[in-house]
Design an enzyme around this catalytic site. Structure first.
Site, PDB file in Angstrom:
ATOM      1  N   CYS A  54       0.862  -1.187   0.000  1.00  0.00           N
ATOM      2  CA  CYS A  54       0.000   0.000   0.000  1.00  0.00           C
ATOM      3  C   CYS A  54       0.897   1.236   0.000  1.00  0.00           C
ATOM      4  O   CYS A  54       1.642   1.461   0.958  1.00  0.00           O
ATOM      5  CB  CYS A  54      -0.907  -0.009   1.230  1.00  0.00           C
ATOM      6  SG  CYS A  54      -1.930   1.473   1.396  1.00  0.00           S
TER       7      CYS A  54
ATOM      8  N   CYS B 264      -5.469   6.259  -3.737  1.00  0.00           N
ATOM      9  CA  CYS B 264      -4.758   4.983  -3.750  1.00  0.00           C
ATOM     10  C   CYS B 264      -3.358   5.230  -4.281  1.00  0.00           C
ATOM     11  O   CYS B 264      -3.195   5.706  -5.408  1.00  0.00           O
ATOM     12  CB  CYS B 264      -5.497   3.958  -4.620  1.00  0.00           C
ATOM     13  SG  CYS B 264      -4.642   2.373  -4.748  1.00  0.00           S
TER      14      CYS B 264
END
Length: 259
Positions: free
Chosen positions: A73, A198
């Site tokens: 991530c 994101c």
């Protein structure tokens, strides 16, 4: 058990951080999902454990909000680096271990935390978009206007298509605003919903944008719902190196919760 936690976000992409320098715990997948639940728990897109490491400054262990251990991530990596800096575990530059390997990060200030991503050497052109792995698998498409797009409905459909295998994919919908400036909306697997930003998706979208450009060094700005991110990269043929994801990282609050 009373659990101490910290909450951070990167451009609205929010995370729970559990500090394993201060406590030794093991969380089940169900407990992680509970903590990330926005109605019954703390609420977050994901949860991260920060652990001491013998070779590197620390180790980052990431879980999606469904409680399942996840791939890399990008915004989480930026947030956990800022957390480590604030706690005094690192200086303003760091090297740490994540699920996809070693990362470097630089903390300029809370408005600018930079994370070096892994090189990308395989980019697959499809009829309706571009697919690659930037630490997590991402499908990028420019085929839809974003203003009235139902990201959850369409993203969920694409995310589970058989061509992306058992694990599925994250889905990024992009629209070009001007040269090297994009709007982006992302449906994230594991969250199973649209997120406000994101990091790995922004990297994938920047690579997709630069794919047909001449070899060279580029900076792409991505305007997500939760804020702006920047991706710097070097293109050489179909290989992308020296990839840096940059943007804000923000401490939200800390607290304790009974689990």
């Amino acid at each position: 058990m009373i659990l101490q936690f910290y909450k951070y976000h990167g451009a609205g992409n929010d995370f729970i951080i559990i500090d394993l320098y201060k406590q030794t715990i093991e969380l089940s997948n169900d407990q992680v999902a509970f903590l990330c639940d926005r109605h019954f728990g703390i609420g977050a897109d994901g949860l991260m454990l920060i652990k001491p490491h013998g070779e590197y400054d620390f180790e980052m262990v990431y879980y999606n909000s469904d409680g399942i251990p996840a791939t890399m991530c990008g915004n989480g990596g930026r947030c956990i680096s800022l957390f480590a800096f604030k706690m005094g575990y690192i200086q303003n530059e760091t090297t740490f271990l994540a699920s996809d390997g070693i990362h470097q990060a630089k903390i300029i200030n809370e408005m600018l935390v930079k994370l070096k991503m892994q090189d990308v050497t395989q980019v697959q052109k499809l009829d309706d978009g571009i697919f690659m792995d930037t630490g997590s698998p991402h499908f990028v498409t420019y085929n839809y206007p974003l203003s009235n797009l139902n990201v959850n409905e369409l993203g969920k459909k694409i995310r589970h298509e058989e061509r992306f295998g058992m694990g599925g994919t994250n889905v990024n919908f992009c629209e070009t605003i001007s040269d090297y400036k994009l709007k982006i909306r992302t449906f994230e697997r594991g969250v199973e919903n649209e997120t406000l930003a994101c990091g790995t998706g922004s990297v994938a979208s920047a690579i997709a944008y630069c794919l047909n450009k001449e070899d060279g060094t580029y900076q792409v700005e991505l305007k997500a719902l939760g804020g702006n991110l920047f991706v710097n990269l070097t293109k050489s043929g179909k290989t992308f190196t020296n990839i840096w994801l940059s943007g804000p990282a923000t401490f939200v609050f800390e607290g304790t919760i009974k689990i």
